[in-house]
Write a protein that holds these residues in place. Structure first.
Motif, PDB file in Angstrom:
ATOM      1  N   ARG A   1      -5.148  31.833  51.232  1.00  0.00           N
ATOM      2  CA  ARG A   1      -6.755  32.128  51.203  1.00  0.00           C
ATOM      3  C   ARG A   1      -7.063  33.450  50.348  1.00  0.00           C
TER       4      ARG A   1
ATOM      5  N   GLU B   1      -9.524  32.932  47.311  1.00  0.00           N
ATOM      6  CA  GLU B   1     -10.923  32.964  47.594  1.00  0.00           C
ATOM      7  C   GLU B   1     -11.454  34.062  48.054  1.00  0.00           C
ATOM      8  N   HIS B   2     -10.777  34.835  49.087  1.00  0.00           N
ATOM      9  CA  HIS B   2     -11.452  36.106  49.557  1.00  0.00           C
ATOM     10  C   HIS B   2     -11.807  36.987  48.555  1.00  0.00           C
TER      11      HIS B   2
ATOM     12  N   ARG C   1     -14.859  36.136  46.372  1.00  0.00           N
ATOM     13  CA  ARG C   1     -16.263  36.279  47.080  1.00  0.00           C
ATOM     14  C   ARG C   1     -16.478  37.499  46.765  1.00  0.00           C
TER      15      ARG C   1
ATOM     16  N   LEU D   1     -10.431  33.374  39.524  1.00  0.00           N
ATOM     17  CA  LEU D   1     -11.530  32.977  40.066  1.00  0.00           C
ATOM     18  C   LEU D   1     -12.680  34.101  39.762  1.00  0.00           C
TER      19      LEU D   1
END
Ligand code: IFM
Length: 406
Positions: free
Chosen positions: A130, A133-134, A137, A195
């Protein structure tokens, strides 16, 4: 014979810092916890109190002729728990950016410089699936929050260094020694960068920024040479080391870098099957820094020449030396800037030179002992004193030209 380069008007000259190394009182990250194990000589404590004294420090940078300042946002301050952001801390960093603007200093913002929020570390850190994605964000929230449109973004600082010490040597948090975990962490760092790159560009596009921001990573690149030039096995081992430590990350980030942030310090000699051999084992002894790194200015030219293959501008995001003798520091800067100029004359596309570091600071597992700064810090009084090397670099910046030996 002397060569000469006229420095382009938009060239970035400056220095860098990172939040945990200078701000002080960064209690919410994994390094703070790690500093209290016996491996680290002393905790970061109040560091340089840059969190409160950033205006003074930016005044010094301005006085030194800098037109760029690289600093990092402390993720653990900004995102207190997953998805919960502190407005107060975001406002603090916005003020730092405003303070740069007020002095006509271009902010070069790093989003991750080694430290992780405790909640992120507890969830498995960079080895957790994860983690990208953390990070994305957090990146999205930061880019959306700032009024000022930041032209230069460094998503992640030195992913290979973080993985090497944290997941292979076990001397940095999370203190692991596992090849599978190291591979996982490195892949997640790259994915996190990708990302964040997309998030920053998506925001710039949807908010009609008038320019495209430059987004990249800061990659620690060393020169690797064989311990014994005559040994085919050592030559092979040096090449493999170059591929793994230098090239792998750049290739993995291809397509999601607008520039390459280059952190260049030194060269290592490699002996088959892959170990760094101690300085007395190879020919050509050269001076070494206070942290026992070889001082090898030609390496900067070699690396810049090698990076031409990527067809991207290079921002020298770190280059510096830890030395108690400030003449060593000036000699380091003068010779490295000279090699950079030679590379530029030879066609290297260099956007700027940021010395590491603006001021003395907390050098991770080495504590406060190593002194890298253009500015000396008295950790008892927090007094700042510009070193002669800082003034000499200022003169060079103002002269707008670089002379070098051919
Ligand atoms: O102080 C560090 C910095 O945090 C990352 N690059 C290398 C520097 C000197 O070791």
């Amino acid at each position: 014979m002397q060569g000469h380069l006229r420095v382009p008007n938009d060239f970035l000259w400056g220095a860098g810092t990172s939040a945990h190394q200078v701000e002080g009182d960064n209690r919410l990250n994994d390094w703070w916890a790690w500093e209290h194990v016996p491996l680290v000589p002393e905790p970061s404590g109040m560091a340089c109190d840059h969190y409160n004294q950033y205006e003074t420090d930016l005044d010094i940078a301005k006085r030194l002729g800098h037109n760029a300042y690289r600093f990092s946002i402390e993720w653990s301050r900004v995102e207190r728990s997953p998805g919960h952001f502190s407005e107060e801390e975001l406002t603090h960093y916005e003020k730092v950016i405003q303070a740069c603007r007020a002095r006509k200093i271009v902010p070069v913002v790093t989003l991750h410089h080694f430290t992780n929020p405790m909640w992120f570390a507890a969830e498995g850190g960079w080895a957790s699936s994860r983690s990208p994605e953390h990070f994305a964000r957090y990146a999205k929230r930061v880019v959306e929050r700032f009024q000022y449109r930041i032209p230069w973004w460094i998503t992640i600082n030195e992913p290979t260094v973080l993985v090497y010490y944290g997941y292979l040597c076990g001397t940095w948090p999370p203190g692991k020694r596992s090849i599978p975990m190291a591979i996982r962490a490195l892949k997640n760092l790259v994915q996190a960068h990708r990302l964040a790159y997309t998030a920053i560009h998506a925001h710039a596009k949807s908010s009609d920024w008038l320019f495209n921001p430059y987004v990249g990573i800061a990659h620690h690149i060393r020169c690797y040479d064989p311990c014994r030039w005559r040994s085919k096995a050592d030559r092979w081992a040096a090449k493999i080391r170059h591929r793994l430590a230098n090239e792998w990350v750049l290739n993995a980030c291809r397509g999601t870098m607008d520039f390459i942030g280059l952190n260049y310090y030194t060269r290592d000699f490699i002996r088959f099957p892959g170990r760094v051999c101690p300085p007395w084992h190879h020919d050509g002894q050269r001076p070494r820094s206070g942290m026992d790194w070889e001082i090898y200015p030609e390496g900067l030219r070699r690396v810049l020449a090698d990076l031409k293959q990527y067809g991207l501008p290079v921002l020298i995001a770190e280059n510096g030396v830890c030395a108690d003798d400030d003449e060593v520091r000036w000699d380091f800067i003068r010779t490295h800037v000279g090699e950079m100029a030679k590379a530029m004359v030879g066609g290297a596309n260099v956007a700027g030179y940021l010395y590491w570091s603006l001021m003395d600071n907390f050098e991770w597992a080495h504590g406060f002992r190593p002194r890298f700064g253009l500015v000396e810090v008295d950790y008892n009084t927090m007094e700042r004193k510009i070193r002669p090397s800082g003034e000499k670099l200022m003169n060079l910046i103002y002269s707008k030209q670089i002379f070098f030996d051919q």
